[in-house]
Design an enzyme around this catalytic site. Sequence first.
Site, PDB file in Angstrom:
ATOM      1  N   HIS A   1      30.702  40.432  25.738  1.00  0.00           N
ATOM      2  CA  HIS A   1      31.769  40.016  26.661  1.00  0.00           C
ATOM      3  C   HIS A   1      31.787  38.484  26.674  1.00  0.00           C
ATOM      4  CE1 HIS A   1      34.700  40.197  29.698  1.00  0.00           C
ATOM      5  NE2 HIS A   1      34.023  40.691  30.705  1.00  0.00           N
TER       6      HIS A   1
ATOM      7  N   ASP B   1      24.237  42.873  36.471  1.00  0.00           N
ATOM      8  CA  ASP B   1      25.459  43.602  36.097  1.00  0.00           C
ATOM      9  C   ASP B   1      25.224  45.074  36.431  1.00  0.00           C
ATOM     10  OD1 ASP B   1      27.867  44.404  34.920  1.00  0.00           O
ATOM     11  OD2 ASP B   1      27.074  44.369  32.863  1.00  0.00           O
TER      12      ASP B   1
ATOM     13  N   ARG C   1      36.942  32.585  35.331  1.00  0.00           N
ATOM     14  CA  ARG C   1      37.420  33.379  34.192  1.00  0.00           C
ATOM     15  C   ARG C   1      38.778  32.842  33.733  1.00  0.00           C
ATOM     16  NH1 ARG C   1      35.892  38.585  33.195  1.00  0.00           N
ATOM     17  NH2 ARG C   1      37.252  38.321  31.393  1.00  0.00           N
TER      18      ARG C   1
ATOM     19  N   ARG D   1      40.471  44.643  24.999  1.00  0.00           N
ATOM     20  CA  ARG D   1      39.236  45.204  25.578  1.00  0.00           C
ATOM     21  C   ARG D   1      39.082  46.594  24.976  1.00  0.00           C
ATOM     22  NH1 ARG D   1      37.305  45.248  31.786  1.00  0.00           N
ATOM     23  NH2 ARG D   1      36.654  43.215  31.028  1.00  0.00           N
TER      24      ARG D   1
ATOM     25  N   CYS E   1      28.926  39.485  37.076  1.00  0.00           N
ATOM     26  CA  CYS E   1      30.238  39.399  36.425  1.00  0.00           C
ATOM     27  C   CYS E   1      31.305  40.164  37.209  1.00  0.00           C
ATOM     28  CB  CYS E   1      30.148  39.921  35.001  1.00  0.00           C
ATOM     29  SG  CYS E   1      29.442  41.571  34.886  1.00  0.00           S
TER      30      CYS E   1
ATOM     31  N   GLN F   1      33.387  36.213  29.495  1.00  0.00           N
ATOM     32  CA  GLN F   1      32.621  36.235  30.740  1.00  0.00           C
ATOM     33  C   GLN F   1      31.486  35.204  30.721  1.00  0.00           C
ATOM     34  OE1 GLN F   1      33.035  38.394  33.631  1.00  0.00           O
ATOM     35  NE2 GLN F   1      31.674  36.802  34.395  1.00  0.00           N
TER      36      GLN F   1
HETATM   37  N1  NVA Z   1      28.698  45.878  31.507  1.00  0.00           N
HETATM   38  C1  NVA Z   1      29.922  46.071  32.237  1.00  0.00           C
HETATM   39  C2  NVA Z   1      30.644  44.772  32.387  1.00  0.00           C
HETATM   40  C3  NVA Z   1      31.933  44.860  33.188  1.00  0.00           C
HETATM   41  C4  NVA Z   1      32.640  43.541  33.265  1.00  0.00           C
HETATM   42  C5  NVA Z   1      30.768  47.102  31.522  1.00  0.00           C
HETATM   43  O1  NVA Z   1      30.848  47.035  30.295  1.00  0.00           O
HETATM   44  O2  NVA Z   1      31.343  47.969  32.181  1.00  0.00           O
HETATM   45  N1   CP Z   2      34.074  40.875  34.833  1.00  0.00           N
HETATM   46  C1   CP Z   2      35.114  41.550  34.304  1.00  0.00           C
HETATM   47  O1   CP Z   2      35.371  41.519  33.095  1.00  0.00           O
HETATM   48  O2   CP Z   2      35.849  42.233  35.211  1.00  0.00           O
HETATM   49  P1   CP Z   2      36.956  43.345  34.887  1.00  0.00           P
HETATM   50  O3   CP Z   2      36.222  44.474  34.211  1.00  0.00           O
HETATM   51  O4   CP Z   2      37.515  43.732  36.203  1.00  0.00           O
HETATM   52  O5   CP Z   2      37.973  42.739  33.971  1.00  0.00           O
END
Ligand code: NVA
Ligand code: CP
Length: 306
Positions: free
Chosen positions: A130, A222, A290, A103, A262, A133
Amino acid sequence: MNKDFLSIAELTREEIFEIFDLTKELKEKTHRREEHHILKGYSLAMIFAKPSARTRISFETGIYQLGGMALYLAPQDIGIGTREAVKDVARVVSRYNDLIMARLFAHSDIEELAEYSSVPVINGLTDYNHPCQIMCDAFTILEHRGKLDGLKIVYLGDGNNIAHSWINFASRVPIHLVISSPRDYQPDPKTLQSALNAGLSTIELVADPVEAVSGADVLYTDVWASMGQEDEAEERRKIFRPYQLNSQLLAHASKNALVMHCLPAHRGDEITDEVIESPNSIVFDEAENRMHVQKAIMVKLAENLK
Ligand code: NVA
Ligand code: CP
């Protein structure tokens, strides 16, 4: 499948449905507590430059259920791209581990990680997309509705990583996707153009949220400020207010519309407490999936290693 899983746009439609078929099988085995050590002895390095609950827990638990093990590498541990160059991390970690999930902030960093890694790299979120997801989201819709084609799926809010992965998905599987975002927060035009060029799906940008959700079968939202955008949160809160997924907006959708997010959710911002707790909401089925979808992705990628 390709060596890595960085974007849904890199999968074929057949590969997407193969992953879904395997997901179903693995989910059933998991619920029956039936041993399925398909990746016995495999190790997964999980490199995080940002926080996570679902991604970390679902990958770590998922590989364990497959008979393997995971290493959690927190942002301060590796310092990918700061303490050590991305391409060096890639070559070192792939000498120890069979799979890497990362990530990261810049999408170009995960591309570099994959380029220099000799083992499969899975994208656990970048600023751009993502994919794990949205594979899970589509699988969850299939579980609830038995189909994707013919459903109107409306994404409300920021034209961000989640929106991009939905658009990528629409470039591979026919859906009716509507993205409703404020003028200055639209998704990446190139991503959109390439999905439109694929010619499979109906993809619309509808700025007015009420018009966008009219007759929708799935409403998805989101956070308004993603990880790394915390200092913009106040400003965004004002701009995105009309896009809040609340009961008034939900009333314009089809009667039993599914509500998805998500997670993590900022209740009272992009979604109200009432809507996320309503019978329409399938957010926790989505969260559970997931793990099942990612297990299938890991198994498919590991097949290339044999
Ligand atoms: N758009 C959000 C998704 C989190 C799973 C982020 O990037 O923080
Ligand atoms: N939806 C998701 O990716 O959650 P986290 O950021 O908690 O991993």
